[in-house]
Structure formats: structure tokens, C-alpha cells
Write a protein that holds these residues in place. Structure first.
Motif, PDB file in Angstrom:
ATOM      1  N   LEU A 162       0.820  -1.313   0.110  1.00 42.74           N
ATOM      2  CA  LEU A 162       0.084   0.059   0.054  1.00 42.74           C
ATOM      3  C   LEU A 162       0.922   1.246  -0.195  1.00 42.74           C
ATOM      4  O   LEU A 162       1.939   1.456   0.740  1.00 42.74           O
ATOM      5  N   ASN A 166      -2.937  -0.635  -6.295  1.00 44.15           N
ATOM      6  CA  ASN A 166      -4.330  -1.390  -6.909  1.00 44.15           C
ATOM      7  C   ASN A 166      -3.936  -1.572  -8.419  1.00 44.15           C
ATOM      8  O   ASN A 166      -4.882  -1.846  -8.956  1.00 44.15           O
ATOM      9  N   SER A 167      -2.541  -1.710  -8.778  1.00 44.55           N
ATOM     10  CA  SER A 167      -2.314  -2.338 -10.181  1.00 44.55           C
ATOM     11  C   SER A 167      -2.818  -1.232 -11.313  1.00 44.55           C
ATOM     12  O   SER A 167      -2.957  -1.672 -12.274  1.00 44.55           O
ATOM     13  N   SER A 168      -3.096  -0.088 -11.030  1.00 46.29           N
ATOM     14  CA  SER A 168      -3.592   0.866 -11.942  1.00 46.29           C
ATOM     15  C   SER A 168      -2.192   1.445 -12.675  1.00 46.29           C
ATOM     16  O   SER A 168      -1.182   1.655 -12.004  1.00 46.29           O
ATOM     17  N   ASP A 170       0.673   1.225  -9.434  1.00 44.02           N
ATOM     18  CA  ASP A 170       0.641   1.509  -7.963  1.00 44.02           C
ATOM     19  C   ASP A 170       0.120   0.160  -7.377  1.00 44.02           C
ATOM     20  O   ASP A 170      -0.088  -0.839  -8.197  1.00 44.02           O
TER      21      ASP A 170
END
Length: 339
Positions: free
Chosen positions: A271, A299-301, A297
Motif C-alpha cells: 500500500l 491497485n495495479s493501476s 501502483d
């Protein structure tokens, strides 16, 4: 017996075997024989006696194991014929024999061109039916004619290779070990079909008074090569150059079985952290090099990506530059939690 010039009528009286002249793994030839045949000593001196006792047997010295087969005897007595490196390429199971026949006759200078007919005593006014500006010969029709050169220039653009040849046999040098089996077939089929359709266009012009534009002929060549490639079970390499070649001829890519399949799972960072996956590579060491990287990131974005052409460098240098660019990019973006 022949080496010692022993008379033919004495051969039936020679009952001794080689083992009778060997004692304790060394030659033991009676003095009377050495006196009668002085060359016997030099002949036996060049023969190494095995360390283990073996049974005497007849050996065929022209084979690697001493055995004589029917094939060995045939190859020894028959007259060696002409060997053509292009013959197996032209006569391919995936290329229609009718097209291979035209290419084979052209390579042997056996097609009934005006020049060939004149050599056989059939003299007539000669003019190339495709360019209408020169005498028709096998060399001119398939290589130097303006019409044919347009076909070969197109093939050059497909293969990224200069297809200007002094002899039609040189064209089959393009089929080499650097290509995969499927691409070798595509190249061979393209050359054979180029020859076949040039001959077809010549006959249509001469006997049916029908002119075929060279661009239309290219469409016929692509269709014929596509048929040969898509009906084949040969495999291709997984690289972009072969993919581009097969796509130009509308051939589906048959991938070979992977030697080893390894599962790789990408894990997102913890995180509030950002992960960059970067890599560098070179074609040769040194060679043309490049590096790139991808930012995501927790969140796999997707956050960003970069790629750079380094030029001529080594693979190690490309890896290091990729890591440095990733750090510089993260710093410029203000990403402190970066890894």
C-alpha cells in the motif's frame, strides 16, 4: 595378396590367417616370408594390432564400420551424377508440381524461349512479349526484363533483401538456416511462383494477346504462396521479422511447441508504494539496444511507461540505463515510495 604381387595360381594354397602371424599382441612374421616379400614389413608396420583379441573378418575399407551393404557397393561403382543445391528446394511437397516443373525447366534452360528454340534449329524473329523491347532469352525474360524486375523488386521489399540476381539459381540462396522451416517454404514458394507466373504472363501475351499488369500478377503470387503456406504443418519462429513476412503472404503462423513453460505472476506493491518493471536488451552484444519500463501502483493501476532507443550498446548497459531512467522518472514525478 595384390599388394605383394603373389601370383594368382598360388592364392588357393594360402590358408593361414592374420592371427597366425600375431604373438602376444605383436607381429611375428617368419623370416622366410620377409625374405621373399621385403615389402611385407612396411605394410604390417602401419597396421595397429588391437589390445583385445578379435575374430578375423573381411572388412570393406570404404565404409566407416567395415560392413558392406548393397548401397555401399552401388555408390562405389556408380558414376556420381550432378548435384544441385536447389533441386530439393524446387521440388517441395507443399509446392504444386506444375509450378515446380516450370521453375525446374527454367533453371535448366529448357523452356521454349526464342533463344532456346533457335538453338534447336527453329529460327524466328524474336521479341520479348512482356517488355517488347529486347530479344527473348531465359536470362532476359526472368531477370533483366522491366516487367520481371518489377516482380523481383516487390519480392525484395517483402524479404528486405536485394533480389537482383545474375543467375536464377542464385535466388534459392535466400532459403537458408536463418529462416524457420515455414519461412523457408514461403521464400521458396515465392521464388517458384514468381518464375511460374512470369512465364504465364508471357504466354498470355504471346498466344492470347492478353496483357496482364505486373501488379495483378503479384496478387496471383500471394494467393499461390498463401495456399502452400497454410496447407503446411511446418513451424515458424516467434519473432517479429518472420511474423511480418508471413503476414505479407497471408499465411497463418504455426508456432512450435515451447521447450519449457514457466508461469510468471506479477505481484502489486504494498500500500502507498509504486512498482516499476524495467528491462533492457540488445540485438548482439554490442548491438542495437533499447530499454523500457512500466509504472503501476498498489491497485495495479497504470501510472506511466517509458522506452528509449540507446543505439549501439551492450545488454548490461541497456539494463543499467533502464534502471537509471526509471529512478529519474520517479524522482521527477515526486514518487518517494518507489521500488
Amino acid at each position: 595378396m595384390i599388394s605383394l604381387n603373389i601370383p594368382q595360381h598360388l592364392h588357393t594354397f594360402l590358408k593361414a590367417k592374420v592371427k597366425h602371424f600375431i604373438d602376444n599382441h605383436a607381429w611375428n612374421i617368419p623370416a622366410c616370408l620377409l625374405l621373399a616379400y621385403p615389402d611385407l614389413h612396411s605394410l604390417t608396420a602401419n597396421i595397429t594390432i588391437p589390445l583385445r583379441d578379435n575374430v578375423d573378418r573381411r572388412c570393406w575399407k570404404h565404409s566407416h564400420d567395415g560392413d558392406l551393404t548393397m548401397k555401399d557397393s552401388y555408390c562405389f561403382h556408380c558414376i556420381t551424377g550432378q548435384q544441385f543445391n536447389w533441386s530439393k528446394i524446387v521440388w517441395n511437397i507443399d509446392i504444386p508440381p506444375s509450378k515446380s516443373m516450370v521453375a525446374w525447366r527454367s533453371l535448366q534452360n529448357k523452356l521454349p524461349t526464342d533463344e532456346c528454340l533457335a538453338l534447336r534449329g527453329c529460327h524466328m524473329p524474336s521479341m520479348c512479349s512482356l517488355c517488347e523491347s529486347d530479344l527473348e532469352s531465359n536470362q532476359h525474360l526472368f531477370l533483366t526484363c522491366r516487367y520481371s524486375q518489377n516482380i523481383w523488386n516487390w519480392l525484395s521489399s517483402c524479404l528486405n533483401f536485394n533480389c537482383q540476381f545474375n543467375d536464377l539459381k542464385e535466388a534459392f540462396v535466400l532459403c537458408n538456416s536463418s529462416w524457420s522451416p515455414l519461412c523457408n517454404l514461403i521464400v521458396a514458394a515465392a521464388i517458384v511462383n514468381c518464375v511460374d507466373f512470369i512465364w504465364f504472363a508471357r504466354n498470355q501475351s504471346r498466344f492470347n494477346d492478353k496483357k496482364i499488369h505486373w501488379r495483378s500478377l503479384i496478387n496471383h503470387i500471394i494467393a499461390a504462396v498463401s495456399l502452400s503456406g497454410n496447407n503446411s504443418c511446418l513451424k515458424a519462429k516467434s519473432n517479429i521479422s518472420e511474423f511480418a513476412l508471413l503476414r505479407k503472404f497471408k499465411v497463418k503462423m504455426n508456432y512450435g511447441n515451447a521447450p519449457k513453460i514457466k508461469e510468471v505472476l506479477w505481484q502489486p506493491p504494498i500500500l502507498n508504494w509504486i512498482k516499476c518493471n524495467c528491462d533492457g536488451a540488445s540485438m548482439g552484444n554490442p548491438g542495437s539496444s533499447a530499454c523500457g519500463g512500466l509504472f503501476r501502483d498498489a491497485n495495479s493501476s497504470f501510472l506511466g511507461v517509458f522506452s528509449y532507443n540507446i543505439g549501439i550498446s551492450t545488454s548490461l548497459n541497456a539494463e543499467l540505463i533502464g534502471a537509471m531512467v526509471a529512478i529519474e522518472t520517479a524522482t521527477s514525478k515526486g514518487w518517494s515510495n518507489f521500488g
